[in-house]
Design an enzyme around this catalytic site. Structure first.
Site, PDB file in Angstrom:
ATOM      1  N   ASP A  90       0.767  -1.279   0.072  1.00 30.85           N
ATOM      2  CA  ASP A  90       0.008  -0.097   0.211  1.00 30.85           C
ATOM      3  C   ASP A  90       0.925   1.061  -0.212  1.00 30.85           C
ATOM      4  O   ASP A  90       0.426   2.287   0.297  1.00 30.85           O
ATOM      5  CB  ASP A  90      -0.904   0.057   1.289  1.00 30.85           C
ATOM      6  N   ASP A 239      -5.013  -8.743  14.436  1.00 32.35           N
ATOM      7  CA  ASP A 239      -4.343  -9.934  14.894  1.00 32.35           C
ATOM      8  C   ASP A 239      -5.253 -10.531  15.888  1.00 32.35           C
ATOM      9  O   ASP A 239      -5.749 -11.761  16.087  1.00 32.35           O
ATOM     10  CB  ASP A 239      -3.022 -10.017  14.849  1.00 32.35           C
TER      11      ASP A 239
END
Length: 457
Positions: A90, A239
């Site tokens: 990105d 996560d």
């Protein structure tokens, strides 16, 4: 009346801190119980029966380490026809050109690797991982952040531990340290990370407690990701978020302490503070999200209690800050004999035991490494305002889910000198603007808190 209220609050905070201290002792005792327990045996896999694996490399403006990571993953020892690599980039700087060129270089050598770029950065890391999943059908997904350098045998060490356990959704490896000896700051951080990976993750995995994927250096079963709802950007700890959703859905997570994924430790204080801010905020966001579901789930009371302590661990920084701020007026106005301070003995004793055990269990020269524990104590006290601010934002919803990256500098080996720094690395004073984390008001406030501690001492 006000003074009595302050004294009551002071004692109440001490009790809460003592609770976390007591749990550190519990973790230490359980580690001694479980440390020699062998991992369930890995199932042998025939040469022509290895499952398909996609390795995802999410990155954003990582020009100093992007090529190192891509090279390391391209060198993984795994059947080429069953391995695919995604560079999920990105970036808005020259990282994009570097990563694209490196990807093309390895693809020309026959490596199955693609440079993947999204139209926008929606969802930050979680969005990038989710986007990558739409372009692969692999059975397993390995993830490495830009500051990691996985060893060639990583996949072959981990994948066999899935084979005999169809409900094992994720396996986490222990983080190693590429630059632990660079400075007192990195040495202290290494001790802190070892406390988590050597002690806490071992205990949670082997004692049947809920544990977490650490965002990198692990492998997910694709079916588990899909069943748990995929990668979500509802918190900045994607996560931890997915880990709890997976376990609430009935999947088991596993930890392999003997498989090491080397990674870079933030070598600059402000980079460390940014990392801690993100971890603290994301953890408390997950506490808000999962406290209720965990309490309602079909877990034992012990599992639920440990899960809440796990999710709320960063609250210790806010509690310590309150203790410091209340300490001076309470101590100046009260006879020390009137204060019940027995909990302080536990507070002071428990963390050194846990961190000392983590060094003793892994390193032959553990005493030399543990000598930097006082630096960790000062570092922990010094970031109380930084992390308390993160906790406040998580509890109030302030600043939403903005993901602030931790700059990586390709810091490796021992103390860095300008003459022997790794290729691509830069000394701190020569860092480009986008790699400098600005000093904010919390730094001055933390200095004042430190002064308060000296006065109280």
């Amino acid at each position: 009346m006000i003074l009595n209220s302050l004294v009551f609050l002071y004692k109440f905070v001490l009790v809460l801190i003592a609770l976390y201290g007591f749990n550190a002792l519990v973790m230490s005792v359980l580690f001694l119980r479980y440390r020699r327990q062998d991992n369930p045996p890995a199932a042998p896999i025939a040469a022509d029966n290895w499952p398909t694996v996609t390795v995802q490399l999410p990155m954003f403006n990582e020009k100093m380490v992007a090529e190192r990571l891509i090279d390391a993953v391209a060198a993984l020892d795994y059947p080429r026809e069953r391995l695919h690599i995604q560079v999920l980039d990105d970036s808005t700087d020259e990282t994009a050109a570097l990563a694209r060129a490196r990807t093309a270089c390895h693809r020309a050598r026959g490596v199955s690797i693609n440079y993947v770029r999204r139209p926008n950065r929606t969802g930050f890391k979680a969005g990038a991982l989710a986007w990558g999943l739409t372009q692969t059908g692999s059975e397993f997904i390995a993830i490495f952040d830009a500051d990691f350098v996985p060893q060639p045998q990583f996949l072959k060490q981990v994948i066999p531990h899935f084979a005999a356990y169809p409900r094992r959704g994720m396996i986490q490896a222990r983080w190693g340290h590429l630059n632990a000896e660079s400075s007192a700051l990195t040495r202290a951080q290494a001790i802190a990370l070892d406390g988590h990976f050597v002690i806490e993750q071992t205990v949670r995995s082997r004692a049947g407690l809920l544990m977490n994927f650490n965002g990198s250096g692990g492998i997910w079963r694709r079916a588990c990701i899909d069943d748990a709802g995929g990668w979500l950007a509802e918190t900045i700890a994607e996560d931890l978020d997915l880990s709890y959703r997976a376990q609430l859905a009935g999947w088991r997570l596993h930890y392999l302490p003997n498989v090491v994924a080397p990674a870079e430790i933030p070598p600059l204080l402000m980079a460390f503070k940014r990392q801690q801010f993100r971890w603290a905020k994301g953890s408390i966001q997950c506490l808000r999200k999962f406290a209720g579901p965990v309490l309602r789930a079909d877990f034992s009371a012990w599992q639920k209690a440990q899960s809440l302590l796990h999710l709320s661990g960063y609250l210790i920084h806010a509690l310590i800050l309150v203790m410091i701020l209340l300490g001076l007026p309470v101590i100046l106005t009260q006879n020390p004999g009137n204060l019940s301070l027995g909990a302080l003995g536990l507070i002071g004793f428990a963390p050194p035991v846990l961190f000392a055990l983590s060094q003793w269990a892994v390193y032959p020269a553990w005493g030399k490494r543990f000598a930097y524990f006082p630096v960790l104590v000062m570092l922990g006290a010094g970031i109380t305002i930084n992390n308390s601010r993160a906790i406040f934002e998580a509890l109030t919803g302030k600043n939403g889910h903005e993901f602030l990256r931790t700059p990586k500098f390709r810091a490796e080996g021992g103390p860095a000198r300008q003459t022997d720094m790794p290729a691509g690395a830069l000394p701190a004073e020569a860092l480009p603007a986008e790699y400098r984390v600005p000093v904010d008001w919390t730094t001055l406030a933390e200095l004042l808190v430190g002064l308060s501690c000296l006065v109280e001492a």
